[in-house]
Each structure stands twice: as C-alpha cells, then as structure tokens.
Design a protein around this motif. Structure first.
Motif, short mmCIF file in Angstrom:
data_model
loop_
_atom_site.label_atom_id
_atom_site.label_comp_id
_atom_site.label_asym_id
_atom_site.label_seq_id
_atom_site.Cartn_x
_atom_site.Cartn_y
_atom_site.Cartn_z
N SER A 52 24.96 80.45 49.66
CA SER A 52 25.82 80.35 51.04
C SER A 52 27.21 80.33 50.26
CB SER A 52 25.47 79.67 51.86
OG SER A 52 25.94 80.31 52.97
N GLN A 53 27.25 79.36 49.67
CA GLN A 53 28.66 79.64 49.70
C GLN A 53 29.66 79.87 48.84
OE1 GLN A 53 29.95 75.26 48.60
NE2 GLN A 53 31.84 75.16 48.08
N LEU A 54 29.07 80.13 47.55
CA LEU A 54 28.63 80.55 46.36
C LEU A 54 29.03 82.50 47.10
CD1 LEU A 54 29.30 82.25 43.47
CD2 LEU A 54 26.75 81.40 43.67
N GLY A 55 28.33 82.27 47.76
CA GLY A 55 28.69 84.04 48.37
C GLY A 55 29.86 83.94 48.89
N GLU A 56 30.33 83.48 50.03
CA GLU A 56 31.71 83.81 50.60
C GLU A 56 32.67 83.65 49.71
OE1 GLU A 56 32.52 80.61 53.74
OE2 GLU A 56 30.48 80.39 54.26
N GLU A 57 32.39 82.88 48.00
CA GLU A 57 33.22 82.71 47.15
C GLU A 57 33.46 84.31 46.21
OE1 GLU A 57 37.09 81.37 44.47
OE2 GLU A 57 35.70 80.80 46.58
N VAL A 58 32.07 85.42 46.11
CA VAL A 58 32.13 86.01 46.52
C VAL A 58 32.60 87.12 47.05
CG1 VAL A 58 30.42 88.16 45.82
CG2 VAL A 58 30.11 86.20 44.55
N ILE A 59 32.36 87.32 48.25
CA ILE A 59 33.22 88.28 49.15
C ILE A 59 34.27 88.03 48.96
CG2 ILE A 59 33.01 88.62 51.90
CD1 ILE A 59 30.42 87.42 51.51
N ARG A 60 34.99 87.07 49.05
CA ARG A 60 36.57 86.61 49.29
C ARG A 60 37.27 87.20 47.84
NH1 ARG A 60 37.74 84.27 54.21
NH2 ARG A 60 35.67 82.52 54.80
N THR A 61 36.99 86.68 47.21
CA THR A 61 37.24 87.15 45.92
C THR A 61 37.28 88.46 45.62
OG1 THR A 61 36.65 84.86 44.62
CG2 THR A 61 37.01 86.91 43.15
N SER A 62 36.33 89.28 45.40
CA SER A 62 35.75 91.04 46.02
C SER A 62 37.12 91.59 46.20
CB SER A 62 34.02 91.19 46.11
OG SER A 62 33.59 90.93 44.83
N GLU A 116 23.14 93.09 54.86
CA GLU A 116 21.60 91.94 53.95
C GLU A 116 22.21 90.86 55.50
OE1 GLU A 116 19.97 90.84 50.74
OE2 GLU A 116 21.58 91.58 49.05
N VAL A 117 23.09 90.19 55.56
CA VAL A 117 23.33 88.76 55.71
C VAL A 117 23.95 89.21 57.13
CG1 VAL A 117 24.20 88.18 53.92
CG2 VAL A 117 26.17 88.56 55.25
N ALA A 118 23.70 90.43 58.33
CA ALA A 118 25.00 90.36 59.11
C ALA A 118 24.27 89.44 60.68
CB ALA A 118 25.02 91.77 59.59
N GLY A 119 22.93 90.09 61.03
CA GLY A 119 22.29 88.99 61.16
C GLY A 119 21.46 88.01 61.27
N THR A 120 21.79 86.80 59.69
CA THR A 120 21.10 86.31 59.49
C THR A 120 21.50 85.28 59.04
OG1 THR A 120 20.32 86.93 57.07
CG2 THR A 120 19.09 87.42 58.64
N HIS A 121 22.72 85.54 58.24
CA HIS A 121 23.58 84.47 57.72
C HIS A 121 25.34 84.14 58.10
CE1 HIS A 121 20.70 83.97 54.47
NE2 HIS A 121 21.44 82.55 53.87
N GLU A 122 25.45 83.69 59.37
CA GLU A 122 26.91 83.98 60.04
C GLU A 122 28.38 83.49 59.37
OE1 GLU A 122 28.96 84.62 63.88
OE2 GLU A 122 27.33 84.86 62.81
N SER A 123 28.40 82.47 58.00
CA SER A 123 29.64 82.41 57.24
C SER A 123 29.61 83.34 56.86
CB SER A 123 28.83 80.87 56.92
OG SER A 123 28.01 81.25 55.73
N LEU A 124 28.78 84.02 56.34
CA LEU A 124 28.61 85.21 55.60
C LEU A 124 29.42 86.13 56.19
CD1 LEU A 124 25.56 84.67 52.73
CD2 LEU A 124 28.33 83.53 52.67
N ARG A 125 28.78 86.08 57.13
CA ARG A 125 29.33 87.67 58.13
C ARG A 125 30.49 87.44 58.69
NH1 ARG A 125 30.80 89.33 62.54
NH2 ARG A 125 30.77 86.75 63.47
N LEU A 126 30.92 86.27 58.69
CA LEU A 126 32.38 86.82 58.95
C LEU A 126 33.17 86.70 57.78
CD1 LEU A 126 32.01 82.78 61.49
CD2 LEU A 126 33.23 85.49 62.03
N ALA A 127 33.24 85.61 56.45
CA ALA A 127 33.77 86.32 55.04
C ALA A 127 33.92 87.88 55.19
CB ALA A 127 33.26 86.09 54.58
N THR A 128 32.55 88.55 55.30
CA THR A 128 32.70 90.13 55.13
C THR A 128 33.82 90.72 56.45
OG1 THR A 128 30.42 90.05 56.35
CG2 THR A 128 30.47 90.48 54.47
N ALA A 129 33.62 90.48 57.82
CA ALA A 129 34.72 90.42 58.51
C ALA A 129 35.86 90.46 58.22
CB ALA A 129 33.56 89.88 59.73
N GLU A 130 35.98 89.40 57.59
CA GLU A 130 37.44 89.18 57.75
C GLU A 130 37.96 90.15 56.30
OE1 GLU A 130 37.82 84.75 56.69
OE2 GLU A 130 37.25 84.57 58.64
#
Length: 203
Positions: A52-62, A116-130
């Motif tokens: 999950s933390q790695l996913g957030e890093e990928v989202i923000r870096t990309s 994939e994560v919009a309804g299951t991983h709130e931290s990743l959803r927030l990162a993608t929204a940002e």
C-alpha cells in the motif's frame, strides 16, 4: 556500486511498470523485488507499510512525471498565436502514438490503480485523487492563460483529462488508436466551445 537510493528507485520503477502492465492487485511484493533485482527484505525496509505504501509512492512519482509532461505539452506562457484547441488535439495525437508504441498497454499506472482501489484502499484512492487534481490544476492554468476564465477553465481541463483517460481504456480494449483520435476531436471541440463562450462574455 549500487547504493541504498538506487535500490529504492529500482523498486519504485519495477512496481510502476508492473502496476501499469498487470494492475495493482496482480502484482505481489515478491514479483516486484525480483523485477527490481533487490533483496526481498529491502522492500519492507523502504516501505514498512508494505504494498500500500509502495503504491502511494508509485502514484505520486508517476503523477509528478506526468504533470511535467502536461507542462511540456501545454506550455506557459501560451506561445503567441497558439490555438488552444489545436494544442489539445496535438496532445491526444501524441498520446495515441504512445499507446501504439506500448502495444496498447496503459501508458500510465494511475488509471489502472484508480479503477482497482477506488472502493477498497482509501489511502490509494486519496493519492490518485490528489494527482488527478494536480493534473487538472496544471491544465486549467494553460486554459486560463489562453483566455478561459474560471470556473470554465477547470471544467474544460477536467473534461479533457476525462476524455483522455476514457479513450485510453477504450483504445486498450479495442487495440486501436481510433478512440483516442475520436476523443482528440471531442476535446478540441470542448476547448473551442469554452473559448467561444469566453469571447462572448468579453464582448
């Protein structure tokens, strides 16, 4: 000689590529560290929160990398004589070319993760929204500079990004650039309409 920073960067790069090609859920940490040629324990050293933390890093870096791409395609200040609708259409044409070059895999992992994560991983959803919000803000700045006032500038930017992301999805399914090129024409029409309304408002 490899450094700690190199190992972390390789893990993020490997995760980015795997998320882009096969999705977040299908990409396990063992596969990611193997692709990064890194020790398994190093993933949890750098990302103690796990995938999950790695996913957030990928989202923000990309997201940051694509924001730079947006800035390059939609430059500020707006070049003298540039037509915003044409600039927008040209960006879609470039996206279609990239989609074909990547053999119709998603050029960016964000849309794949978001679905994939919009309804299951709130931290990743927030990162993608940002990240999507930062893209919209960046594109809206271009349209504002070209004479489209708020809130129309943000509405136009949001519409253009939605058209592009949707076109990528349809293009991947059809293995064709036609949806992206069709979206290009639609996006240009949206920009022309917004610019026309702005001109009418100035009159």
């Amino acid at each position: 000689m490899r450094t700690t920073g190199d190992t972390r960067a390789r893990i993020v790069t490997a995760a980015t590529e795997l998320f882009r090609r096969q999705g977040y859920a299908a990409s396990g940490m063992k596969q990611i560290v193997a692709a990064a040629d890194a020790p398994y324990g190093s993933a949890y050293h750098f990302f103690p929160g796990g995938k999950s933390q790695l996913g957030e890093e990928v989202i923000r870096t990309s997201g940051a990398a694509y924001l730079e791409l947006i800035a390059g395609l939609f430059p500020l200040p707006v070049p003298q004589g540039a037509d915003m609708a044409t600039v927008t259409a040209d960006a879609f044409t470039a996206a279609a070319r990239t989609l074909r070059e990547l053999d119709f895999t998603d050029p960016c992992p964000l849309a794949t993760i978001a679905l994939e994560v919009a309804g299951t991983h709130e931290s990743l959803r927030l990162a993608t929204a940002e990240v999507f919000a930062s893209w919209t803000d960046g594109l809206a700045a271009f349209y504002r500079a070209g004479g489209i006032a708020e809130p129309a500038a943000h509405e136009t930017a949001s519409s253009v990004i939605a058209l592009l992301e949707g076109a990528f999805m349809l293009g991947r399914a059809a293995r064709s650039t036609d949806p992206v090129l069709a979206a290009s024409r639609a996006a240009a029409a949206v920009v022309r309409a917004a610019r026309s309304e702005a001109g009418a408002g100035d009159a």
